[in-house]
Design an enzyme around this catalytic site. Structure first.
Site, PDB file in Angstrom:
ATOM      1  N   HIS A 269       0.809  -1.213   0.000  1.00 56.69           N
ATOM      2  CA  HIS A 269       0.000   0.000   0.000  1.00 56.69           C
ATOM      3  C   HIS A 269       0.846   1.269   0.000  1.00 56.69           C
ATOM      4  O   HIS A 269       0.362   2.326  -0.410  1.00 56.69           O
ATOM      5  CB  HIS A 269      -0.921   0.023   1.227  1.00 56.69           C
ATOM      6  CG  HIS A 269      -1.770   1.253   1.318  1.00 56.69           C
ATOM      7  ND1 HIS A 269      -2.767   1.528   0.406  1.00 56.69           N
ATOM      8  CD2 HIS A 269      -1.752   2.290   2.181  1.00 56.69           C
ATOM      9  CE1 HIS A 269      -3.327   2.691   0.709  1.00 56.69           C
ATOM     10  NE2 HIS A 269      -2.730   3.171   1.787  1.00 56.69           N
ATOM     11  N   CYS A 270       2.109   1.177   0.426  1.00 53.52           N
ATOM     12  CA  CYS A 270       2.880   2.401   0.663  1.00 53.52           C
ATOM     13  C   CYS A 270       3.716   2.861  -0.525  1.00 53.52           C
ATOM     14  O   CYS A 270       3.461   3.911  -1.107  1.00 53.52           O
ATOM     15  CB  CYS A 270       3.783   2.213   1.886  1.00 53.52           C
ATOM     16  SG  CYS A 270       2.870   2.120   3.444  1.00 53.52           S
ATOM     17  N   ILE A 271       4.731   2.087  -0.892  1.00 56.16           N
ATOM     18  CA  ILE A 271       5.718   2.579  -1.859  1.00 56.16           C
ATOM     19  C   ILE A 271       5.111   2.861  -3.237  1.00 56.16           C
ATOM     20  O   ILE A 271       5.444   3.872  -3.859  1.00 56.16           O
ATOM     21  CB  ILE A 271       6.907   1.607  -1.954  1.00 56.16           C
ATOM     22  CG1 ILE A 271       7.583   1.494  -0.586  1.00 56.16           C
ATOM     23  CG2 ILE A 271       7.920   2.102  -2.983  1.00 56.16           C
ATOM     24  CD1 ILE A 271       8.721   0.509  -0.533  1.00 56.16           C
ATOM     25  N   ILE A 273       2.120   3.806  -3.840  1.00 52.55           N
ATOM     26  CA  ILE A 273       1.007   4.742  -3.714  1.00 52.55           C
ATOM     27  C   ILE A 273       1.432   6.092  -3.164  1.00 52.55           C
ATOM     28  O   ILE A 273       1.101   7.153  -3.722  1.00 52.55           O
ATOM     29  CB  ILE A 273      -0.089   4.138  -2.794  1.00 52.55           C
ATOM     30  CG1 ILE A 273      -0.584   2.791  -3.327  1.00 52.55           C
ATOM     31  CG2 ILE A 273      -1.236   5.123  -2.618  1.00 52.55           C
ATOM     32  CD1 ILE A 273      -1.264   2.864  -4.661  1.00 52.55           C
ATOM     33  N   ASP A 274       2.161   6.086  -2.055  1.00 52.41           N
ATOM     34  CA  ASP A 274       2.418   7.319  -1.303  1.00 52.41           C
ATOM     35  C   ASP A 274       3.039   8.449  -2.117  1.00 52.41           C
ATOM     36  O   ASP A 274       2.623   9.610  -1.971  1.00 52.41           O
ATOM     37  CB  ASP A 274       3.299   7.021  -0.087  1.00 52.41           C
ATOM     38  CG  ASP A 274       2.593   6.137   0.930  1.00 52.41           C
ATOM     39  OD1 ASP A 274       1.412   5.800   0.685  1.00 52.41           O
ATOM     40  OD2 ASP A 274       3.207   5.775   1.946  1.00 52.41           O
TER      41      ASP A 274
END
Length: 442
Positions: A269-271, A273-274
């Site tokens: 979910h992080c790299i 998306i963020d």
């Protein structure tokens, strides 16, 4: 009883909105620290499981969850009206991107509507969901101030980014330093009052914006460097140089270098998306984030590069991809976890199917995954007979429970996107590693 009097006896009522990968570990750690926790979750099935002490998150200990539930320190509900009785609320809801890769604020919006409905004096509200700089002040604060209450006096608002790394054997919720920044100094002070009793180390910063930006820097740094090393893998492939050996050699330098490794694409979910939150925010300020856009372009192209490697390997065996039997080893986005979010293996699966391949997968952590349209695909047992039957085996996730020597021994062709076959026997003229053809270049 004042807030700080409650704090001395841990009589602070703590709520966590969203009991997923971030919220449930936070709730358990807070309960272990001696606080009475109410988990607020819109999914009734998750509420039922929590109240029965049934774990569904890999980074949460089954025994610890059972214990805090049995001892009465953690309960779950779908009823947001409990906010009326809470002193603390941490928001841990999803913050995905929409189809245009703009921030989808619907989950935060829903949470804020419920909080505003039950807002009362002295409530401390902390956003943990990753989002764009300015969200806490520009998006959340107006909801709360429209009630007539004053931030920093009547209620307290702060941002503290989650730093969950699924499957990390060393760093967990409690021992990962916790960045926190409030709308005002009083907000930071109130937010830290409970958090510093849950986390081993607190890192207070000057503002909510600083905390928001720190989170985006962490993951944008990783995304850009992964993009760079993914491009390097393609370059080494063209030059006939082993990218994995290049990285290991460069990594012997004791200063000024940090090892990143190529792969089939970005997941989680992080790299992936963020950094797009930051790109979106800067577009509103008429600025183009060129490094981010370029790295994203390289990273999102990696599944296609893997497909090119599959085609090249099959050609070496005088096979067409159309009609070939292909097994993907691993569907999770990284090893030893069950998280399928943004997994490049799913992209690879879909592309292979579109090209006419007969595709199966094996993943000991992900027994099933949902197709883009309708239906599900189930993991198949990994047997020597299955390996021998396949025209190609693609290692998309390097789970440690898989015996890769057995895979190499019995498969006709292996495309290794994770360097899982490093140092194994019988790899010549059988294994094509990402960024290096090896024996198949003959």
């Amino acid at each position: 009883m004042t807030f700080y009097e409650k704090l001395l006896t841990k009589n602070v009522a703590f709520g966590v909105i969203g009991l997923g990968y971030v919220g449930l570990p936070l709730a358990v750690e807070a309960a272990k620290a001696g606080f009475k926790i109410t988990g607020i979750e819109i999914d009734p099935e998750k509420v039922k499981k929590v109240n029965q002490g049934q774990n569904y998150i890999g980074d949460v200990s089954d025994a610890e969850l059972k214990q805090v539930v049995t001892d009465g320190y953690l309960t779950a509900t779908t009823d947001f009206s409990v906010i009326k009785k809470l002193d603390y609320v941490s928001i841990c809801v999803p913050t995905p991107l929409n189809k245009l890769r703009d921030p989808d604020m619907s989950f935060i919006s829903s949470a804020m509507q419920e909080i505003t409905r039950y807002l009362h004096k002295d409530l401390v509200i902390i956003l943990e969901s990753t989002t764009y700089p300015g969200t806490t002040r520009e998006y959340m604060l107006p909801y709360l101030e429209n009630t007539g209450l004053t931030v920093g006096k009547d209620f307290f608002l702060a941002f503290s980014p989650e730093r969950v790394d699924p499957g990390n054997p060393v760093y967990h919720t409690k021992n990962t330093p916790k960045v926190i920044g409030g709308i005002t100094k009083e907000c930071t002070k109130h937010a830290m009052a409970v958090y510093e009793q849950i986390f081993d180390q607190m890192v207070p910063v000057a503002s909510a914006e600083t905390a928001e930006m720190a989170k985006l820097l962490e993951n944008t740094f990783r995304m850009i460097n992964i993009g760079m090393v993914n491009e390097l893998a393609i370059i080494c492939d063209r030059l006939g140089v082993d990218v994995w050996e290049v990285i290991e050699a460069a990594g012997t330098k004791p200063f000024g270098f940090m090892k990143f490794f190529p792969g089939p694409g970005l997941g989680g979910h992080c790299i992936p998306i963020d950094p797009h939150y930051l790109s979106w925010k800067m577009r509103t300020l008429n600025y183009k984030t060129r490094f981010i856009e370029l790295a994203a372009e390289v990273n999102t192209s990696m599944p296609e590069y893997v497909i090119e490697s599959v085609i090249e390997g099959l050609n070496y065996h005088k096979k067409a991809i159309n009609g070939s039997k292909i097994l993907l080893l691993g569907m999770a986005y990284k090893k030893d976890i069950d998280d399928l979010r943004e997994s490049p293996a799913i992209d690879i699966y879909n592309i292979l199917v579109d090209k006419g391949a007969e595709v199966m997968y094996h993943d000991p952590h992900c027994p099933v995954f949902k197709l883009d349209g309708a239906g599900y695909v189930e993991s198949v047992p990994l047997t020597t007979d299955l390996l021998a039957e396949m025209d190609c085996v693609v290692i998309t996730t390097d789970h440690t429970t898989v015996d890769y020597q057995t895979v190499v021994d019995h498969a006709r062709l292996v495309i290794d996107t994770r360097n899982a076959t490093k140092g194994l026997k019988n790899t010549a003229e059988k294994v094509l590693r990402l960024g290096y053809k090896g024996g198949l270049s003959a």
